[in-house]
Design an enzyme around this catalytic site. Structure first.
Site, PDB file in Angstrom:
ATOM      1  N   ASP A   1     -29.324 -22.526 -14.394  1.00  0.00           N
ATOM      2  CA  ASP A   1     -28.391 -22.668 -16.099  1.00  0.00           C
ATOM      3  C   ASP A   1     -28.611 -24.079 -16.571  1.00  0.00           C
ATOM      4  O   ASP A   1     -28.467 -23.832 -17.605  1.00  0.00           O
ATOM      5  CB  ASP A   1     -27.400 -22.504 -15.219  1.00  0.00           C
ATOM      6  CG  ASP A   1     -25.884 -23.220 -14.636  1.00  0.00           C
ATOM      7  OD1 ASP A   1     -27.074 -24.316 -13.420  1.00  0.00           O
ATOM      8  OD2 ASP A   1     -25.295 -23.407 -14.089  1.00  0.00           O
TER       9      ASP A   1
ATOM     10  N   THR B   1     -22.269 -24.529 -17.313  1.00  0.00           N
ATOM     11  CA  THR B   1     -22.338 -23.198 -16.937  1.00  0.00           C
ATOM     12  C   THR B   1     -22.398 -21.754 -18.225  1.00  0.00           C
ATOM     13  O   THR B   1     -22.385 -20.945 -17.812  1.00  0.00           O
ATOM     14  CB  THR B   1     -22.071 -22.886 -14.971  1.00  0.00           C
ATOM     15  OG1 THR B   1     -22.528 -23.796 -14.493  1.00  0.00           O
ATOM     16  CG2 THR B   1     -21.749 -21.465 -15.329  1.00  0.00           C
TER      17      THR B   1
HETATM   18  C1  GP9 Z   1     -17.881 -22.595 -11.183  1.00  0.00           C
HETATM   19  C2  GP9 Z   1     -19.312 -22.717 -11.499  1.00  0.00           C
HETATM   20  C3  GP9 Z   1     -19.703 -23.959 -12.416  1.00  0.00           C
HETATM   21  O1  GP9 Z   1     -17.687 -21.202 -11.330  1.00  0.00           O
HETATM   22  O2  GP9 Z   1     -19.818 -21.659 -12.668  1.00  0.00           O
HETATM   23  O3  GP9 Z   1     -19.757 -24.342 -13.419  1.00  0.00           O
HETATM   24  P1  GP9 Z   1     -20.339 -25.704 -14.007  1.00  0.00           P
HETATM   25  O4  GP9 Z   1     -19.439 -26.803 -13.475  1.00  0.00           O
HETATM   26  O5  GP9 Z   1     -21.639 -26.225 -13.425  1.00  0.00           O
HETATM   27  O6  GP9 Z   1     -20.493 -26.019 -15.617  1.00  0.00           O
HETATM   28 MN    MN Z   2     -24.090 -24.374 -13.500  1.00  0.00          MN
END
Ligand code: GP9
Ligand code: MN
Length: 709
Positions: A480, A302
């Site tokens: 994402d 993310t």
């Molecule tokens: C947590 C969310 C998840 O705040 O944004 O992140 P990820 O595990 O998908 O990198």
């Molecule tokens: Mn994510």
């Protein structure tokens, strides 16, 4: 009792006493001052034992000092220093809900200026317990109630202690890795490292890392910046005049679809669409969508996606850029550019704790004015899943904040419900939606949470429409990164009409497509573009839609609507894809057949060039970020962001004060609505909204003032 005091009079006994006392103090901090969120027996066992190994390891160093006039002061010194480190972290945590890094301790970090004069106000009565044992021991020693043992341990025995502690540490590390794979390489959240490995390990790890970063930064020269600038200048793609400025002055609403892949779009299961609302948007006349758009994230998942979207530079080859460099790097990203060029207010809405992916620090460096994290929402009871507030509630409960922001705003919603392991309470499941039966629970559940996310978007868009906000906004929606991993893709094969036995790397790469849509109501010329592109391209595309030229900035992506846009899409591992070919670990596949391609000399030459381009852009982006070269770059009219200008507590109060100050010049939704709240214009079928919040918060409140917001 006598036996015990005799034992303490030996060196091993005294050592054991200090180790045990420090262990207890650490546990005290874990359970009173820190909120580490250990869940389940396994995590709690790791939490209970993690201070032991490092404490024993550090304190065993004293055994190498043979004379008692060295042994005792050294051991006490180590204990005092260790307690001080723990205690400073306790104080720091009370203010920042985060742990101290080497950069904050040395005052290098610009984000958190270390502890200020106000730290006295952060002390608490129970802090006595952190120091009491040391005071008592010193008194007992002074009165000879604890005697000095003149008999030194042999070097071998000392070594045995160190070795046992090291083995214990190894066990701790492997348990941590079992519970949270890639803990150290990805560094999601400092709280995670402390939870699994303790403060000493966290600090040691941070020391090694920050030294490495400092060395790299010191070696940086201006000529390296010039090299990067030359590259991005050469590859700049000029805006498509038909698209330039079509969303000028509109609010920008970014919707980050967690783990959402393109194959979900238009997918039907048992005759039902998984995401009917997104599908209708996708085909809508006001939507400019892309069906060959790829995520390009690395280990930072993310946070890498966010970094690319905000800055148009790549994430790092290892770890998360947000987590490793984000606290101190110079960014020239979307919130600052939009604020300085077109007066945008910027905000993030996210129902997880602020420290995750180091967002609390990075957002300040990006110039985000507001960050509404978990502490701004009621996340108690069944209102949250593992990564935070459920999406339907995130959108609904953000309205009271959104409506106070001055327009135009740049607002980002980061959803979480469609996150691995894709669990959802039964009450949130649509009884009319029947998911797949692949035998792989992740795959089957993935469609359920994606369906839920789709419903939450419909509710949000209904609100936008009802309030007329849609016409004043451009909504940018993107996925994402993948949700189903390569190892699970064969289980997905049959759902996609493919044969699991023939599933290969080429198929995996094709599944890295994620949605990208710009919804610009009232423009009417939307279509689905087949252009190849990736997350790196979003920022220049977005700026051009808003009528802001991206030319003067260092950005690695190019405008997707431009005829000069490069369709070579680089993946973080240096594989790449073009409209005709897919390159995976050096093998070139033909996109039409999915088989290794037969290439003419000319095609080979072209692909070699594409490969070089991929290598160059990734390396240049890495050197830009790792050496923090943007600190040397001053694009025309760009005022460097000063993180000290930002503070994310009391967001609502701050926004309301601005409204008041502006009086009838205030452009917030609330003001435009004659000072009437639009919260009632929001309707959701989320069952949790009426549940009273009796049980303790699942997502721990990150801000002590949270209740005042
Ligand atoms: C947590 C969310 C998840 O705040 O944004 O992140 P990820 O595990 O998908 O990198
Ligand atoms: Mn994510």
């Amino acid at each position: 009792m006598k036996k015990l005091s005799k034992f303490v009079d030996t060196r091993i006994g005294f050592f054991t006493l200090l180790v045990v006392l420090f262990w207890l103090k650490t546990l005290f901090a874990y359970f009173t001052d820190f909120k580490l969120g250990a869940e389940g027996i396994f995590q709690n066992i790791i939490l209970l034992f993690n201070p032991l190994a490092t404490t024993a390891l550090i304190y065993s160093l004293a055994f190498y000092f043979k004379r008692s006039r060295f042994f005792y002061p050294v051991l006490m010194g180590l204990d005092v220093a260790n307690t001080l480190l723990l205690y400073l972290n306790v104080i720091y945590y009370r203010e920042f809900t985060d742990f101290m890094t080497i950069a904050t301790m040395t005052g290098y970090s610009k984000v958190n200026q270390g502890l200020s004069g106000s730290s006295l106000a952060l002390t608490n009565f129970h802090d006595v317990f952190y120091w009491l044992d040391i005071v008592i021991i010193l008194i007992l020693m002074a009165f000879k109630l604890i005697k000095f043992d003149p008999r030194a341990l042999g070097t071998r025995l000392a070594f045995a202690f160190t070795s046992v502690a090291l083995v214990l540490f190894g066990v701790n590390l492997s348990f941590a890795e079992m519970s949270r794979p890639q803990l150290l390489t990805r560094t999601f959240d400092r709280a995670y490292i402390v939870k699994y490995l303790g403060i000493d390990t966290f600090t040691g790890y941070d020391l090694v890392k920050s030294q490495h970063i400092n060395e790299m930064r010191q070696s940086a020269t201006k000529s390296e910046l010039e090299k990067v600038k030359k590259f991005t200048d050469k590859h700049y793609a000029k805006a498509n005049p038909k698209m330039f400025g079509i969303a000028k002055d509109r609010n920008v609403i970014i919707i980050h679809l967690e783990s959402f892949q393109q194959f979900l779009i238009d997918k039907k299961i048992n005759g039902q669409e998984v995401t009917p609302f997104l599908n209708s948007l996708y085909h809508g006349q006001d939507t400019y969508a892309f069906d060959n758009f790829f995520h390009q994230v690395g280990q930072g998942k993310t946070s890498d996606a966010e970094n690319m979207l905000e800055t148009s530079t790549f994430g790092l080859p290892q770890g998360s850029l947000f987590a490793t460099l984000g606290s101190d790097n110079t960014f020239q990203g979307a919130p600052a550019i939009l604020n300085q060029r077109a007066g945008y207010t910027s905000a993030v809405f996210h129902g997880n704790v602020a420290s995750f992916w180091n967002r609390n620090n990075v957002y300040k460096n990006l110039g985000y004015q507001y960050f509404f994290d978990a502490s701004y929402y009621d996340t108690s009871g069944d209102k949250a899943t593992g990564y935070g507030l459920k999406d339907k509630l995130l959108f609904k409960d953000s309205v009271k904040y959104l409506q106070t922001l001055q327009q135009p705003f740049y607002a980002k919603y980061i959803t979480v419900t469609n996150h691995f392991p894709y669990t959802l309470d039964d009450e949130d499941k649509d009884p009319n939606f029947q998911t797949t039966n692949t035998g792989d629970t992740n795959v089957d559940n993935y469609f359920i949470t994606a369906h839920y996310l789709d419903q939450s978007l419909r509710e949000f868009f209904d609100y936008l429409h009802k309030t007329g906000l849609d016409k004043k906004s451009m909504v940018m929606i993107y996925g994402d990164h993948y949700g189903i991993s390569n190892s699970e893709n064969p289980a997905l094969a049959s759902v996609l009409g493919k044969n699991a036995d023939e599933w290969n790397d080429f198929d995996n790469t094709q599944l890295q497509r994620v949605p990208l849509m710009f919804v610009i109501p009232g423009t009417g010329k939307g279509q689905i573009y087949h252009t190849y592109g990736g997350e790196i391209d979003v920022l220049p595309t977005l700026l051009h839609l808003l009528g802001i030229s991206s030319k003067r900035y260092i950005q690695f992506g190019t405008d997707l609507f431009s005829s000069q846009h490069s369709q070579v899409v680089a993946f973080r591992n240096r594989d790449f894809i073009t409209p005709r070919y897919t390159s995976i670990s050096g093998t070139i596949y033909d996109n039409k057949t999915g088989k290794p391609a037969k290439l003419t000399a000319k095609q080979k030459e072209r692909l070699k060039k594409a490969n070089e381009l991929v290598n160059t852009e990734l390396s240049l982006s890495d050197s830009l970020n790792e050496k923090n070269l943007l600190r040397f770059y001053h694009p025309k009219g760009f005022k460097p962001v000063n993180p000290a200008d930002y503070n994310y507590s009391n967001g609502l109060k701050r926004a309301e004060q601005i409204e008041k100050k502006k009086g009838n010049k205030s452009t917030s939704i609330f003001s435009e609505n004659n000072d009437q709240s639009t919260v009632d214009d929001y309707s959701t079928d989320a069952p949790e909204q009426n549940h009273s919040s009796t049980d303790s918060n699942r997502i721990k409140i990150t801000n002590p003032d949270a209740n005042n917001k």
